[in-house]
Design a protein around this motif. Structure first.
Motif, PDB file in Angstrom:
ATOM      1  N   GLN A 151       0.877  -1.136  -0.043  1.00 33.69           N
ATOM      2  CA  GLN A 151      -0.304   0.282   0.244  1.00 33.69           C
ATOM      3  C   GLN A 151       0.681   1.098   0.292  1.00 33.69           C
ATOM      4  O   GLN A 151       0.700   2.167  -1.044  1.00 33.69           O
ATOM      5  N   LEU A 152       1.809   1.447   0.531  1.00 34.04           N
ATOM      6  CA  LEU A 152       2.704   2.118   0.828  1.00 34.04           C
ATOM      7  C   LEU A 152       3.134   2.552  -0.408  1.00 34.04           C
ATOM      8  O   LEU A 152       3.766   3.352  -0.529  1.00 34.04           O
ATOM      9  N   ASP A 154       2.347   1.539  -3.528  1.00 31.54           N
ATOM     10  CA  ASP A 154       1.332   2.322  -4.124  1.00 31.54           C
ATOM     11  C   ASP A 154       1.275   3.707  -4.477  1.00 31.54           C
ATOM     12  O   ASP A 154       0.718   4.203  -5.370  1.00 31.54           O
ATOM     13  N   GLU A 155       1.167   4.681  -3.035  1.00 33.48           N
ATOM     14  CA  GLU A 155       0.661   5.554  -2.104  1.00 33.48           C
ATOM     15  C   GLU A 155       2.027   6.463  -3.054  1.00 33.48           C
ATOM     16  O   GLU A 155       2.046   6.992  -3.816  1.00 33.48           O
ATOM     17  N   GLU A 156       3.162   5.962  -2.456  1.00 37.74           N
ATOM     18  CA  GLU A 156       4.239   6.590  -3.245  1.00 37.74           C
ATOM     19  C   GLU A 156       4.286   6.615  -5.157  1.00 37.74           C
ATOM     20  O   GLU A 156       4.731   7.910  -5.997  1.00 37.74           O
ATOM     21  N   ALA A 158       2.332   6.368  -6.946  1.00 37.76           N
ATOM     22  CA  ALA A 158       0.558   7.766  -7.302  1.00 37.76           C
ATOM     23  C   ALA A 158       1.533   8.702  -7.167  1.00 37.76           C
ATOM     24  O   ALA A 158       0.498   9.945  -7.813  1.00 37.76           O
ATOM     25  N   ASP A 159       1.746   8.896  -6.153  1.00 40.06           N
ATOM     26  CA  ASP A 159       1.981  10.485  -5.416  1.00 40.06           C
ATOM     27  C   ASP A 159       3.842  10.690  -7.298  1.00 40.06           C
ATOM     28  O   ASP A 159       3.216  12.004  -7.418  1.00 40.06           O
TER      29      ASP A 159
END
Length: 177
Positions: A151-152, A154-156, A158-159
């Motif tokens: 999840q982390l 994926d978030e990175e 996306a950022d």
């Protein structure tokens, strides 16, 4: 607590004398507080010893031979059991005493208590099913950590994509001006 060693000071048997000397010398070397109680010259000591040695520990003739070892009123054993404890580095346990810090017996006991297997103490993993349960929890914890890591990431990602798109947009605007 005083260790009581029942012996015969005027024994005619060299084997008994040698066993008595071995016990006394070893207790002195360990600096264990003990009292020597003579059964050859003191009838009360002889009767007390004979009455307090457990039946299953008495020889076939019913008369236990010295040395016999007690911790106060509690029977510890005879020479043979003392010798076995000595060979196993378990004399303090045999005597019903706490092993002093730094002794082989204390280090062995400490080592046995602090062995960790799969995140549990060894005594916990020896319980029925406890070892399997701890492994299951460890696997669940590992899977949960992997999911959080994904999840982390994926978030990175996306950022980064969002920042990249913003950078491209700004660059296009600058070129267009």
């Amino acid at each position: 607590m005083v260790i009581k060693v029942f012996l015969a000071t005027s024994s005619g048997s060299t084997a008994i004398k040698k066993k008595q000397q071995d016990v006394v010398a070893f207790l002195e070397a360990l600096k264990v507080e003990y009292a020597q109680l003579d059964i050859a010259c003191n009838e009360q000591n002889r009767m007390w010893m004979r009455q307090n040695v457990p039946e299953e520990k008495k020889p076939s003739n019913g008369i236990p031979l010295p040395p016999q070892i007690f911790n106060e009123e509690s029977y510890c054993g005879d020479y043979e059991t003392f010798f076995d404890a000595k060979e196993d580095n378990a004399v303090y346990s045999f005597l019903g005493l706490a092993a002093p810090p730094g002794s082989k017996e204390a280090m062995k006991a400490d080592e046995e208590q602090h062995i960790v297997e799969n995140g549990t103490y060894a005594d916990e993993s020896n319980e029925e099913g406890a070892g399997d349960d701890s492994i299951g929890h460890a696997e669940e914890d590992g899977e949960q950590e992997e999911e959080e890591l994904r999840q982390l990431e994926d978030e990175e990602e996306a950022d980064v994509e969002e920042e990249g798109e913003e950078f491209l947009e700004e660059t296009r605007e600058e070129v267009a001006e």
